[in-house]
Design a protein around this motif. Structure first.
Motif, PDB file in Angstrom:
ATOM      1  N   LYS A 111       9.124   7.622 -15.160  1.00  0.00           N
ATOM      2  CA  LYS A 111       9.437   8.877 -14.473  1.00  0.00           C
ATOM      3  C   LYS A 111       8.331   9.923 -14.641  1.00  0.00           C
ATOM      4  O   LYS A 111       8.233  10.848 -13.836  1.00  0.00           O
ATOM      5  N   ASP A 114       6.226   9.670 -11.603  1.00  0.00           N
ATOM      6  CA  ASP A 114       6.894   9.809 -10.304  1.00  0.00           C
ATOM      7  C   ASP A 114       6.236  10.909  -9.488  1.00  0.00           C
ATOM      8  O   ASP A 114       5.961  12.004  -9.988  1.00  0.00           O
ATOM      9  N   THR A 179      19.358  15.109 -13.385  1.00  0.00           N
ATOM     10  CA  THR A 179      18.560  14.099 -14.094  1.00  0.00           C
ATOM     11  C   THR A 179      17.558  13.400 -13.175  1.00  0.00           C
ATOM     12  O   THR A 179      16.698  12.676 -13.652  1.00  0.00           O
ATOM     13  N   LYS A 180      17.710  13.599 -11.840  1.00  0.00           N
ATOM     14  CA  LYS A 180      16.861  12.937 -10.843  1.00  0.00           C
ATOM     15  C   LYS A 180      16.930  11.418 -10.988  1.00  0.00           C
ATOM     16  O   LYS A 180      15.925  10.715 -10.899  1.00  0.00           O
ATOM     17  N   LEU A 181      18.143  10.930 -11.219  1.00  0.00           N
ATOM     18  CA  LEU A 181      18.357   9.494 -11.376  1.00  0.00           C
ATOM     19  C   LEU A 181      19.337   8.998 -10.319  1.00  0.00           C
ATOM     20  O   LEU A 181      20.241   9.727  -9.898  1.00  0.00           O
TER      21      LEU A 181
END
Length: 210
Positions: A111, A114, A179-181
């Motif tokens: 991440k 990213d 969480t950007k998940l």
């Protein structure tokens, strides 16, 4: 009058009448049809002689289906199993002959690297592809995820040295802005996204019971 009498198993009679090949999609899927369509920046109305929008969409869809992320990374000399950071194991330090750095093993999560600057869709747009016209239920969106082959150990200790990570077909169920998940679920052997009772997983797995 008996000439017009219908047979009781009329469905089996129709099944035997195979005229020839069909263009109908006979593959059962839990993914919406539009979730496989690529995004193209082409006007809906095209001038004569120019490539129609539907043709360009279909060409790119077939082109993208030929791509395999595991093979693309392997062509660049990248082992997908080594992309996930692991616990430091001082007892199994690689030697110089193995051409691996024993002092600085891979420890940074993906991440950190990213970059969504050139993404063609936002996460919300990707999730919205699961909505079919006229339906209030949001279906999963097809995707690939780097997941451990052992689900039980993978949940307990994702950085275990014993785990083997592979690119797996998944259905994307939901996205967390904080969480950007993404929440994903592995597909079964038939390519379907089902729960333990064999029911399709809709609306990110949220049921009326909670």
């Amino acid at each position: 009058v008996t000439t017009f009498k219908m047979p009781e198993d009329f469905g089996s009679v129709l099944d035997k009448q195979v005229i020839g090949p069909t263009t109908e999609n006979l593959i059962k899927s839990d993914f919406p049809v539009q979730s496989f369509k690529p995004k193209v920046q082409i006007a809906f109305q095209r001038l004569p002689g120019q490539c129609p929008r539907k043709t360009e969409v279909e060409r790119r869809r077939r082109l993208y289906l030929t791509f395999d992320i595991a093979q693309l990374l392997a062509n660049k000399g990248i082992d997908s199993n080594q992309l996930m950071p692991r616990h430091h194991d001082p007892d199994n330090m690689p030697t110089i002959g193995e051409k691996r750095d024993p002092i600085f093993p891979i420890y940074l999560p993906l991440k950190i690297f990213d970059n969504d600057e050139y993404d063609c869709r936002t996460p919300e747009e990707w999730i919205s592809l699961g909505l079919e016209p006229g339906s209030h239920d949001r279906k999963p969106v097809p995707g690939k995820a780097l997941l451990p082959t052992d689900d039980l150990l993978g949940h307990e200790d994702p950085k275990s040295q014993k785990l083997i990570y592979k690119w797996t077909d998944v259905g994307v169920l939901d996205y967390d802005k904080e969480t950007k998940l993404y929440l994903v679920h592995k597909t079964d052997k038939n390519g379907l996204v089902r729960d333990e009772e064999g029911r399709p997983i809709l609306n990110g797995g949220i049921t009326p019971e909670g």
